[in-house]
Write a protein that holds these residues in place. Structure first.
Motif, mmCIF file in Angstrom:
data_model
loop_
_atom_site.group_PDB
_atom_site.id
_atom_site.type_symbol
_atom_site.label_atom_id
_atom_site.label_comp_id
_atom_site.label_asym_id
_atom_site.label_seq_id
_atom_site.Cartn_x
_atom_site.Cartn_y
_atom_site.Cartn_z
ATOM 1 N N ILE A 1 -26.340 37.566 -44.465
ATOM 2 C CA ILE A 1 -26.205 36.122 -44.303
ATOM 3 C C ILE A 1 -25.170 35.551 -45.280
ATOM 4 O O ILE A 1 -24.473 34.568 -44.973
ATOM 5 N N TYR A 2 -25.026 36.186 -46.450
ATOM 6 C CA TYR A 2 -24.061 35.700 -47.444
ATOM 7 C C TYR A 2 -22.629 36.061 -47.036
ATOM 8 O O TYR A 2 -21.696 35.277 -47.267
ATOM 9 N N ALA A 3 -22.479 37.232 -46.419
ATOM 10 C CA ALA A 3 -21.166 37.592 -45.870
ATOM 11 C C ALA A 3 -20.782 36.626 -44.758
ATOM 12 O O ALA A 3 -19.609 36.237 -44.634
ATOM 13 N N PHE A 4 -21.774 36.212 -43.977
ATOM 14 C CA PHE A 4 -21.511 35.249 -42.899
ATOM 15 C C PHE A 4 -21.082 33.902 -43.480
ATOM 16 O O PHE A 4 -20.195 33.225 -42.937
ATOM 17 N N GLN A 5 -21.720 33.502 -44.579
ATOM 18 C CA GLN A 5 -21.335 32.252 -45.231
ATOM 19 C C GLN A 5 -19.901 32.332 -45.764
ATOM 20 O O GLN A 5 -19.165 31.337 -45.751
ATOM 21 N N VAL A 6 -19.507 33.515 -46.213
ATOM 22 C CA VAL A 6 -18.132 33.723 -46.679
ATOM 23 C C VAL A 6 -17.154 33.538 -45.525
ATOM 24 O O VAL A 6 -16.121 32.858 -45.673
ATOM 25 N N ILE A 7 -17.468 34.109 -44.377
ATOM 26 C CA ILE A 7 -16.596 33.975 -43.204
ATOM 27 C C ILE A 7 -16.487 32.510 -42.788
ATOM 28 O O ILE A 7 -15.393 32.008 -42.467
ATOM 29 N N GLU B 1 -27.996 36.395 -35.469
ATOM 30 C CA GLU B 1 -27.408 35.899 -34.219
ATOM 31 C C GLU B 1 -27.505 34.380 -34.152
ATOM 32 O O GLU B 1 -26.555 33.706 -33.710
ATOM 33 N N ASN B 2 -28.642 33.845 -34.594
ATOM 34 C CA ASN B 2 -28.828 32.389 -34.593
ATOM 35 C C ASN B 2 -27.838 31.706 -35.532
ATOM 36 O O ASN B 2 -27.284 30.643 -35.211
ATOM 37 N N TYR B 3 -27.608 32.316 -36.682
ATOM 38 C CA TYR B 3 -26.663 31.741 -37.644
ATOM 39 C C TYR B 3 -25.252 31.718 -37.059
ATOM 40 O O TYR B 3 -24.526 30.722 -37.185
ATOM 41 N N TYR C 1 -24.755 36.750 -54.814
ATOM 42 C CA TYR C 1 -24.861 35.443 -54.153
ATOM 43 C C TYR C 1 -23.617 34.562 -54.358
ATOM 44 O O TYR C 1 -23.582 33.434 -53.875
ATOM 45 N N ASP C 2 -22.599 35.073 -55.064
ATOM 46 C CA ASP C 2 -21.421 34.257 -55.358
ATOM 47 C C ASP C 2 -20.436 34.328 -54.192
ATOM 48 O O ASP C 2 -19.472 35.094 -54.212
ATOM 49 N N HIS D 1 -13.090 27.623 -42.488
ATOM 50 C CA HIS D 1 -12.866 26.217 -42.822
ATOM 51 C C HIS D 1 -11.590 26.033 -43.647
ATOM 52 O O HIS D 1 -10.979 24.965 -43.624
ATOM 53 N N GLU D 2 -11.202 27.084 -44.381
ATOM 54 C CA GLU D 2 -9.982 27.023 -45.186
ATOM 55 C C GLU D 2 -8.751 27.410 -44.379
ATOM 56 O O GLU D 2 -7.640 27.460 -44.925
#
Length: 414
Positions: free
Chosen positions: A241-247, A272-274, A359-360, A252-253
């Motif tokens: 999920i953290y790798a997904f947040q990175v993507i 999949e939901n994320y 988590y960073d 966005h950038e």
């Protein structure tokens, strides 16, 4: 005369996520040892992603099911127990000691003793995972002859094990009567020492990578998309999920990136939901579990390896090495990873990849952006990643370490 008989003990086999155990068995076979494999539960061979290796080294023919042949009917069970005691009367003293070593009486102990006594002529018992060593450490206590090696791999060193096994002296007999305890990284070694393992019986031997199979090869592409890949079971500890947040952050950038996720597991629906809820269907693809050949092909098609595994339950569930990171690096991919458990030992920070605090996602995003923006750094880090993997984790080098260990123990000199 050197005894060349090794018995491996596993909980279950074949297991998709434990290709390193198969590699360990093959190492012993290639070293000329007579190998048998005792397993508690036989899984479906047809679903294994390692069928080529299982067939090549005739692993099926070496398997022995750990079946104590205990009758279900209590009366028959008692009568057979008495018969076994009579047949093995010449070993009555050792059997008595074995019963005395247990905290309570059970008919099972004699059935267990009889099963393992047939392997008393082996040179070595090599147990994979500490949790599979209990009966053997007690057998060693009462005079079982084979040398006992136990390889720890991670979850077997964090209590409560599997969420319910407490540390009430769980490994005391193993640490007292075993011959060699093996950890895959200094991180795991420190955990074992804290649990009471004597330093003199502890050795660090990493899990190796077949660098003849995983090697650097770039597959040319026509697009300009920066392609990232991660490999690992879809489990919460892998931190997908953290790798997904990175993507999401990179999109966005304005970066044109795509993440391929190899693996299957209980977190799939959540992931999949994320992806759907954050409009990332064009940027993240879950491809499920893949064979070794398929994983290598995917690594060749990608630019950067990311590994966002995290520590859970106050550090009691974490990666102790991170084998997939080394496989990716052997294929020439720089690795960007969270500093979780023993993962930091799988790369040189700033040379063959980047290390970020757990988590960073800001750090992980920034490091990916560095490689995306400057292809020269990407290329040089890829070369260094391949060099690092070959120098420190090649299967040939790890095999030589195990050959020395096995030969010493089979000669009774370790």
């Amino acid at each position: 005369m050197e005894n060349k008989k090794i018995i491996f003990k596993l909980g279950q086999f074949p297991h998709l996520s434990e290709t390193f155990i198969l590699a360990q068995i093959i190492t012993a076979i290639k070293s000329g040892f007579d190998v048998k494999v005792i397993i508690g539960k036989l899984l479906d061979f047809e679903s294994s992603k390692q069928q080529d290796l299982i067939s090549k080294y005739e692993i099926k023919d070496k398997i022995i099911l750990e079946d104590f042949k205990i009758p279900k009917n209590r009366i028959i069970r008692i009568l057979k127990w008495a018969g076994l005691l009579l047949i093995n009367f010449q070993n009555a003293n050792q059997i008595f000691k074995y019963y005395k070593a247990h905290s309570k009486f059970s008919l099972t102990w004699l059935y267990q003793w009889v099963f393992y006594n047939q392997f008393n002529d082996a040179a070595i018992f090599h147990v994979q995972y500490g949790t599979n060593s209990g009966g053997l450490s007690l057998l060693k206590k009462v005079g079982f002859k084979p040398s006992l090696i136990v390889s720890f791999h991670g979850h077997d060193a964090f209590f409560p094990i599997n969420g319910f096994i407490p540390n009430n002296g769980y490994y005391d007999n193993l640490f007292k009567y075993g011959d060699l305890i093996v950890a895959n990284t200094p991180y795991l070694a420190e955990i074992l020492i804290e649990l009471g393992c004597p330093e003199k019986m502890l050795k660090i031997v990493p899990v190796g990578v077949d660098t003849d199979f995983f090697y650097q090869k770039k597959i040319q592409r026509n697009d300009q998309i920066s392609r990232l890949i991660t490999v690992g079971r879809l489990n919460i500890v892998k931190g997908h999920i953290y790798a997904f947040q990175v993507i999401k952050k990179l999109k966005h950038e304005g970066l044109d990136v795509k993440l391929t996720v190899v693996g299957e597991g209980p977190e799939r629906e959540k992931l999949e939901n994320y992806i759907r809820d954050n409009n990332l269907t064009d940027s993240i693809v879950l491809v499920g579990s893949k064979s070794r050949d398929e994983i290598r092909e995917l690594l060749w098609k990608n630019d950067i390896f990311v590994f966002s595994s995290v520590s859970l339950h106050n550090g009691k569930s974490t990666e102790t090495q991170g084998l997939v990171t080394i496989e990716a690096m052997a294929c020439g991919l720089p690795a960007i990873v969270f500093d979780s458990g023993g993962v930091k030992y799988t790369l040189e920070n700033g040379i063959s990849g980047f290390l970020c605090d757990e988590y960073d996602i800001d750090c992980m995003s920034a490091k990916i952006k560095t490689l995306v923006d400057d292809k020269s750094i990407l290329i040089e880090m890829g070369k260094q990643a391949n060099h690092f993997a070959n120098k420190n984790y090649s299967q040939k080098m790890i095999d030589s370490k195990w050959q020395i260990i096995y030969n010493k123990l089979s000669n009774g000199k370790y």
